[in-house]
Write a protein that holds these residues in place. Structure first.
Motif, PDB file in Angstrom:
ATOM      1  N   LEU A   1       0.895  -1.217   0.031  1.00 44.43           N
ATOM      2  CA  LEU A   1       0.057  -0.164   0.133  1.00 44.43           C
ATOM      3  C   LEU A   1       0.963   1.303   0.147  1.00 44.43           C
ATOM      4  O   LEU A   1       1.980   1.285   0.361  1.00 44.43           O
ATOM      5  CB  LEU A   1      -0.839  -0.172   1.359  1.00 44.43           C
ATOM      6  N   ASP A   2       0.336   2.255  -0.387  1.00 41.08           N
ATOM      7  CA  ASP A   2       1.159   3.429  -0.741  1.00 41.08           C
ATOM      8  C   ASP A   2       1.327   4.136   0.936  1.00 41.08           C
ATOM      9  O   ASP A   2       0.579   3.941   1.804  1.00 41.08           O
ATOM     10  CB  ASP A   2       0.327   4.684  -1.050  1.00 41.08           C
ATOM     11  N   HIS A   3       2.707   4.446   0.994  1.00 42.63           N
ATOM     12  CA  HIS A   3       3.113   4.919   2.293  1.00 42.63           C
ATOM     13  C   HIS A   3       3.830   6.216   2.047  1.00 42.63           C
ATOM     14  O   HIS A   3       4.126   6.802   1.203  1.00 42.63           O
ATOM     15  CB  HIS A   3       4.420   4.091   2.860  1.00 42.63           C
TER      16      HIS A   3
ATOM     17  N   THR B   1      20.072  -8.394   4.565  1.00 43.27           N
ATOM     18  CA  THR B   1      19.365  -9.187   3.629  1.00 43.27           C
ATOM     19  C   THR B   1      17.870  -9.097   3.726  1.00 43.27           C
ATOM     20  O   THR B   1      17.023  -8.853   2.752  1.00 43.27           O
ATOM     21  CB  THR B   1      19.801 -10.544   3.724  1.00 43.27           C
ATOM     22  N   LEU B   2      17.439  -8.810   5.013  1.00 46.13           N
ATOM     23  CA  LEU B   2      16.019  -8.642   5.277  1.00 46.13           C
ATOM     24  C   LEU B   2      15.474  -7.291   4.739  1.00 46.13           C
ATOM     25  O   LEU B   2      14.390  -7.073   4.047  1.00 46.13           O
ATOM     26  CB  LEU B   2      15.818  -8.630   6.795  1.00 46.13           C
ATOM     27  N   PHE B   3      16.556  -6.218   4.882  1.00 42.64           N
ATOM     28  CA  PHE B   3      16.195  -5.026   4.180  1.00 42.64           C
ATOM     29  C   PHE B   3      16.368  -4.970   2.767  1.00 42.64           C
ATOM     30  O   PHE B   3      15.296  -4.090   2.161  1.00 42.64           O
ATOM     31  CB  PHE B   3      17.203  -3.884   4.918  1.00 42.64           C
ATOM     32  N   TRP B   4      16.862  -5.615   2.191  1.00 42.68           N
ATOM     33  CA  TRP B   4      16.997  -5.705   0.790  1.00 42.68           C
ATOM     34  C   TRP B   4      15.445  -6.368   0.336  1.00 42.68           C
ATOM     35  O   TRP B   4      15.090  -5.979  -0.646  1.00 42.68           O
ATOM     36  CB  TRP B   4      18.220  -6.775   0.444  1.00 42.68           C
TER      37      TRP B   4
ATOM     38  N   TRP C   1      16.641  -0.826  -9.979  1.00 40.00           N
ATOM     39  CA  TRP C   1      16.189  -1.832 -10.940  1.00 40.00           C
ATOM     40  C   TRP C   1      15.876  -2.966 -10.267  1.00 40.00           C
ATOM     41  O   TRP C   1      16.559  -3.681  -9.462  1.00 40.00           O
ATOM     42  CB  TRP C   1      17.406  -2.055 -11.671  1.00 40.00           C
ATOM     43  N   HIS C   2      14.475  -3.258 -10.458  1.00 41.89           N
ATOM     44  CA  HIS C   2      13.873  -4.337  -9.448  1.00 41.89           C
ATOM     45  C   HIS C   2      14.556  -5.837  -9.509  1.00 41.89           C
ATOM     46  O   HIS C   2      14.697  -6.541  -8.564  1.00 41.89           O
ATOM     47  CB  HIS C   2      12.254  -4.342  -9.781  1.00 41.89           C
ATOM     48  N   PRO C   3      14.636  -6.098 -11.177  1.00 44.51           N
ATOM     49  CA  PRO C   3      15.283  -7.603 -11.043  1.00 44.51           C
ATOM     50  C   PRO C   3      16.645  -7.674 -10.329  1.00 44.51           C
ATOM     51  O   PRO C   3      17.153  -8.951  -9.832  1.00 44.51           O
ATOM     52  CB  PRO C   3      15.296  -7.740 -12.536  1.00 44.51           C
ATOM     53  N   ALA C   4      17.287  -6.549 -10.442  1.00 42.93           N
ATOM     54  CA  ALA C   4      18.798  -6.757  -9.774  1.00 42.93           C
ATOM     55  C   ALA C   4      18.640  -6.910  -8.024  1.00 42.93           C
ATOM     56  O   ALA C   4      19.318  -7.327  -7.630  1.00 42.93           O
ATOM     57  CB  ALA C   4      19.188  -5.258 -10.084  1.00 42.93           C
ATOM     58  N   PHE C   5      17.351  -6.289  -7.811  1.00 39.85           N
ATOM     59  CA  PHE C   5      17.327  -6.584  -6.143  1.00 39.85           C
ATOM     60  C   PHE C   5      16.962  -8.031  -5.940  1.00 39.85           C
ATOM     61  O   PHE C   5      17.592  -8.448  -4.933  1.00 39.85           O
ATOM     62  CB  PHE C   5      15.839  -5.778  -5.862  1.00 39.85           C
ATOM     63  N   ILE C   6      16.146  -8.715  -6.711  1.00 31.82           N
ATOM     64  CA  ILE C   6      15.972 -10.324  -6.560  1.00 31.82           C
ATOM     65  C   ILE C   6      17.441 -10.925  -6.526  1.00 31.82           C
ATOM     66  O   ILE C   6      17.600 -11.635  -5.836  1.00 31.82           O
ATOM     67  CB  ILE C   6      15.203 -10.694  -7.588  1.00 31.82           C
ATOM     68  N   ILE C   7      18.111 -10.521  -7.673  1.00 34.23           N
ATOM     69  CA  ILE C   7      19.560 -11.371  -7.592  1.00 34.23           C
ATOM     70  C   ILE C   7      20.409 -10.856  -6.420  1.00 34.23           C
ATOM     71  O   ILE C   7      21.095 -11.859  -5.842  1.00 34.23           O
ATOM     72  CB  ILE C   7      20.167 -10.960  -9.035  1.00 34.23           C
TER      73      ILE C   7
ATOM     74  N   TYR D   1      10.181  -5.394  -2.232  1.00 31.57           N
ATOM     75  CA  TYR D   1       8.908  -5.261  -1.846  1.00 31.57           C
ATOM     76  C   TYR D   1       8.312  -3.649  -2.079  1.00 31.57           C
ATOM     77  O   TYR D   1       7.308  -3.334  -2.468  1.00 31.57           O
ATOM     78  CB  TYR D   1       8.242  -5.969  -0.576  1.00 31.57           C
ATOM     79  N   GLN D   2       9.042  -2.776  -1.480  1.00 27.83           N
ATOM     80  CA  GLN D   2       8.841  -1.608  -1.183  1.00 27.83           C
ATOM     81  C   GLN D   2       8.721  -0.825  -2.673  1.00 27.83           C
ATOM     82  O   GLN D   2       7.913   0.100  -3.075  1.00 27.83           O
ATOM     83  CB  GLN D   2       9.652  -0.840  -0.217  1.00 27.83           C
ATOM     84  N   GLU D   3       9.710  -1.161  -3.337  1.00 27.79           N
ATOM     85  CA  GLU D   3       9.639  -0.503  -4.817  1.00 27.79           C
ATOM     86  C   GLU D   3       8.924  -1.416  -6.019  1.00 27.79           C
ATOM     87  O   GLU D   3       9.131  -0.999  -6.995  1.00 27.79           O
ATOM     88  CB  GLU D   3      11.136  -0.384  -4.962  1.00 27.79           C
TER      89      GLU D   3
END
Length: 496
Positions: free
Chosen positions: A92-94, A467-470, A232-238, A475-477
């Motif tokens: 949700l929007d924060h 890692t938890l903050f990543w 770059w969201h895919p880079a976050f996953i990696i 999710y945030q972005e």
């Protein structure tokens, strides 16, 4: 010459080595190579069971690494299943403060990770240098001891060669002694080779493993900083996957470095125990090489017996020389009352200690190394009439010249070897090395290893949180649009 035989027999103590007994053994250290039974073999870096039991002390790090990896696999599997079932809706929007706080915390933990990664590099280099210095000190002393034994062997071989034509029993005894000492030389050489190889392998493994991990971690942290601003969201996953793996490795290294910390403690505890209790009857040796060192009181006893034997031999020789001289010259006139014979220098003090003190000889005494030249001038040749020998002051019979010379040169060689015998009897090189390690090197060595372990532990905890903050940032972005190098999404920027 029975006294000389007794002297040779006493020298056997330099080659009699006792069994190895444990120095440091924890009653709470399971050995995974022995069905997790408690290891009781003591501090022995050549023993694989010692290494296994010491490595097992880092089980807490290995266990957390395993739990973290299992949790990661479970979490990853859950995300994959959810993605096939419609995926996740964006948060949700924060308010913008939420994004700022998350960014600040992520940046803070990245900074902490970089700081402690740098500390690991410093502590890793320091621990390698200090552990290498410590081991070189001990192995250098062991090598010096080996060289001393070899020098004693060479001295005994010279004595055996001299006495072989005249005293086969003593020559055979010397042969047995030198053979035994050769075996001990090989044993020391084998110990130094095996122990040096094992310790070098352990030190290099710890150093290279930490270096590779920290280097990879710093590269990932720098990459994470770039991704944090590029959004770059895919880079976050990696990045999350890589950080999860690095965190697992970090916990494994935490256990591994704790094992290194335990090894450092064992090493220093063993050296300090030997330094404090080396004169105690209940003292245990720290390594098999120290089994060659006699108890100090026993060594003093043996060295005193050697001194007594040489002292008695020279005293009897002086008595025989005086008796022969008077017998040949036979002073009868009043003017002959002042007749004196120079005595052989006795380099050992009198009872009760018979300490080696070559400087205590009288100035007019005959030195051992001068005897061959003096004896040749006093020897009466076999075919020369006794009256002529008497007139020339030659009172020593040629028939005894060769044998006497052999024993005199043997005593000379023995006295030349005596300082090395003293060094072996007191285990001087190793004791000096252990004293140096225990009093000067152990404290900084343990401090550097403890810093290494504490730094990797702190980094492991930090990487878990990071890692938890990543994950939170990912999710945030998700589904939002950011300007280049911005911290909050565009829609928040427009509302400001």
């Amino acid at each position: 010459m029975s006294n000389f035989k007794a002297l040779i027999s006493l020298l056997l103590f330099t080659s009699l080595f006792t069994h190895t007994s444990p120095v440091f053994a924890s009653p709470f250290r399971p050995d995974p190579l022995h069905h997790f039974r408690f290891y009781k073999g003591g501090y022995d870096i050549r023993n694989k069971h010692y290494w296994a039991s010491a490595a097992f002390t880092g089980v807490h790090g290995y266990a957390i690494a395993g739990i973290w990896m299992i949790f990661g696999l479970g979490f990853g599997s859950y995300l994959v299943v959810r993605s096939f079932n419609g995926g996740f809706q964006p948060f949700l929007d924060h308010p913008s403060s939420y994004f700022l706080a998350c960014f600040a915390l992520t940046a803070m933990f990245i900074l902490i990770a970089i700081i402690f990664s740098s500390l690991i590099l410093v502590a890793n280099q320091s621990s390698l240098h200090k552990s290498k210095t410590l081991m070189d000190t001990i192995f250098g002393a062991a090598s010096n001891m080996q060289q001393t034994i070899e020098a004693v062997i060479q001295g005994f071989l010279k004595i055996r060669t001299l006495l072989q034509p005249y005293d086969r029993q003593t020559s055979e005894l010397l042969n047995q002694i030198t053979n035994q000492m050769r075996k001990e030389t090989i044993s020391i050489q084998s110990f130094v080779g095996e122990a040096r190889q094992a310790s070098n392998r352990a030190m290099k493994t710890v150093y290279i493993t930490n270096l590779v991990f920290v280097t990879a971690n710093l590269v990932v942290l720098v990459t994470g900083c770039v991704i944090l601003f590029l959004h770059w969201h895919p880079a976050f996953i990696i990045l999350i996957v890589v950080c999860w793996i690095l965190t697992t490795v970090s916990w494994i290294l935490t256990g591994f470095d704790f094992f290194f910390h335990v090894f450092a403690g064992d090493t220093c505890a063993a050296f300090e125990d030997f330094e404090q209790n080396q004169n105690s009857k209940s003292n245990n040796g720290i390594m098999s090489i120290l089994s060659s060192c006699s108890n100090l009181s026993t060594s003093d006893k043996y060295m005193a017996q050697i001194g007594y034997t040489v002292h008695k031999y020279i005293a009897e020789s002086n008595s025989q020389i005086t008796s022969l001289a008077f017998k040949m010259i036979q002073p009868n006139d009043q003017s002959d009352d002042s007749f004196t014979i120079q005595k052989i220098c006795d380099p050992f003090s009198g009872p009760p200690n018979y300490t080696y003190a070559p400087g205590n000889c009288h100035q007019d005494a005959i030195q051992i190394h001068d005897l061959p030249s003096i004896l040749s001038t006093l020897t009466c040749e076999k075919n020369t009439p006794s009256d002529i020998c008497k007139a020339e002051g030659k009172f020593f019979p040629e028939s005894a010249y060769g044998k006497t010379m052999a024993y005199i040169q043997s005593i000379e060689n023995l006295i030349a070897t005596y300082p090395d015998l003293q060094s072996l009897a007191g285990c001087t090189p190793l004791k000096h090395a252990i004293a140096d390690v225990a009093t000067r090197q152990c404290k900084p060595f343990r401090a550097s290893v403890k810093l290494l372990w504490a730094s990797i532990l702190t980094l492991s905890i930090d990487l878990m949180i990071l890692t938890l903050f990543w994950i939170i940032k990912a999710y945030q972005e998700k589904g939002r649009h950011f300007s280049l190098c911005s911290i909050v999404p565009r829609n928040h920027q427009q509302n400001l």
